[in-house]
Design an enzyme around this catalytic site. Structure first.
Site, PDB file in Angstrom:
ATOM      1  N   HIS A  35      59.750 -51.890  87.769  1.00 40.31           N
ATOM      2  CA  HIS A  35      61.035 -51.314  88.058  1.00 40.31           C
ATOM      3  C   HIS A  35      60.544 -50.195  88.573  1.00 40.31           C
ATOM      4  CE1 HIS A  35      64.905 -49.724  88.125  1.00 40.31           C
ATOM      5  NE2 HIS A  35      65.083 -49.417  87.029  1.00 40.31           N
ATOM      6  N   CYS A  88      69.030 -45.189  89.422  1.00 41.72           N
ATOM      7  CA  CYS A  88      68.138 -46.376  89.683  1.00 41.72           C
ATOM      8  C   CYS A  88      68.763 -47.464  90.601  1.00 41.72           C
ATOM      9  CB  CYS A  88      68.141 -46.896  88.199  1.00 41.72           C
ATOM     10  SG  CYS A  88      67.687 -45.601  86.791  1.00 41.72           S
TER      11      CYS A  88
END
Ligand code: COA
Length: 381
Positions: free
Chosen positions: A330, A83
């Protein structure tokens, strides 16, 4: 090493799903950033993506995006750190320009997620043998951390709810945010369904698509491209044990402490000089632990910062000023590039209704996996 600045930004709104292909989405964000910098070619292109090999059956996205842009014979590569991939790609680009290997470098993050398989794909940022094989997912690990925190520090039920509330409030002023049009009340957050106890819906960032890009140049040449360059003052990475239960204290997020210290030291500033913090608020508990590990709150006190108003746009440490991962969205590989574009807009007075009062220094953190990779950047005008 040369000083490096951001001289162009470009992004598309985060959406639940884009019809555009991965190559077109990534190329479009890059094109917008190049247009912003007034250039039609770059020496290097670093592409950040987390899961396209499984979401789209596509590996090797460096040349894919460069091809769509008609850029050949340049350095075009993918950079990956779960991430935190976007921040990793930015760091590689930063080092490439700082070292003199390239004068103009583009960094683009692009992600098209498939909600049907995203839980399984996102879990792969954990330890396959020793976590996934035991049935763990990203959310189940996060649930364990949240429970541990609530128990250790006697946090009341809903004690972390102010984090998503703040993010959703801030996203109402960001037209590029996934949840821009949604009014989210504290009651909605409190009554939301449980995903993995005690993690509820609003404790999680959403699954979504997006692409964002920046252009880097040596600071001494930056004004040839823009009147408002933003310099990268600090860039640092630190790792931790991949399996969360192997860490001495899973609530300490040591990698965040180390990468923050290193990046601030490199920037020759400290926490008091940071005017706002674009935090990796993928989950409420990660926001809370990041504030503590990065030195903005004492252990066990992070959750109080939202209730006390300290992280709101008029507080002393505003975070997630355009909605953060929680409410802007996200889209994993693109996330750090969205954060960076938002930081550039804040520092150059282009943040619209969420514009802070003349900020000069910003910090950004990017969390890979369950905080086994931490990347921190410091920016200034
Ligand atoms: N926050 C707020 N609302 C959300 C949301 C989130 N995280 N995720 C989905 N929603 C909303 C949708 O907008 C939709 O609203 P609508 O009915 O008004 O259109 C509704 O909830 C249902 O959406 P759906 O996509 O069916 O939800 P879901 O149950 O499939 O997914 C989660 C919810 C929390 C499981 C999913 O968002 C998730 O897995 N998040 C974590 C992603 C992750 O791990 N990222 C990596 C971090 S390191």
């Amino acid at each position: 090493m040369r000083d490096v600045s951001i001289v162009g930004i470009g992004y598309l709104p985060v959406k639940k799903e884009y019809d555009l292909s991965l190559r077109k989405l990534g190329a479009e964000a890059t094109r917008r950033a190049m247009q912003d910098a007034g250039v039609d070619k770059v020496d290097a292109l670093f592409v950040s993506n987390f899961g396209c090999d499984e979401f789209q059956g596509q590996k090797h996205v460096g040349p894919l995006i460069a091809d769509e842009l008609g850029l050949y014979g340049i350095e075009a590569m993918q950079v990956r750190a779960a991430c935190a991939s976007g921040a990793a790609a930015m760091r590689v680009a930063y080092l490439t320009v700082a070292s003199g290997q390239a004068d103009l470098a583009a960094v683009v993050g692009v992600e098209k997620m498939d909600p049907e398989i995203s839980t399984e794909i996102l879990a792969k940022a954990l330890d396959a043998e020793r976590e996934i094989a035991q049935g763990d997912t990203m959310v189940s690990i996060i649930a364990r951390l949240m429970r541990m925190y609530q128990d250790r520090y006697h946090v009341p039920d809903g004690g972390l709810d102010n984090f998503p509330f703040l993010a959703h409030q801030n996203s109402r002023h960001n037209p590029a945010a996934l949840f821009n049009a949604k009014e989210i009340t504290q009651e909605k957050i409190r009554l939301a369904r449980t995903i993995v106890d005690p993690v509820k819906l609003f404790d999680c960032s959403p699954v979504c698509d997006g692409a964002a890009a920046i252009i880097l140049a040596p600071t001494e040449q930056a004004r040839a491209f823009t009147q408002t360059p933003v310099s990268i003052l600090g860039s640092a990475v630190a790792n931790d044990a991949l399996r969360v239960s192997d860490r001495k204290d899973p609530l300490r997020m040591d990698a965040a402490r180390i990468s923050t210290q290193k990046a601030l030291q490199m920037a020759k500033v400290d926490q008091k000089n940071v005017n706002f913090f674009e935090i990796h608020d993928a989950f409420s508990i990660i926001t809370c632990l990041s504030l503590e590990a990065s030195g903005f709150a004492q252990p066990g006190e992070g959750w109080r910062m939202a209730a006390e108003g300290r992280i709101w746009p008029d507080g002393d440490v505003p975070i997630s000023t355009r909605g953060g991962l929680k409410a802007r969205g996200h889209p994993i590989g693109a996330t750090a590039l969205y954060q960076t574009c938002e930081i550039v807009e804040q520092l150059t007075g282009r943040a619209g209704e969420n514009q802070l009062k003349a900020p000069e220094i910003a910090m950004m953190n990017s969390v890979g996996g369950a905080a086994s990779t931490l990347i921190t950047h410091v920016f200034a005008v």
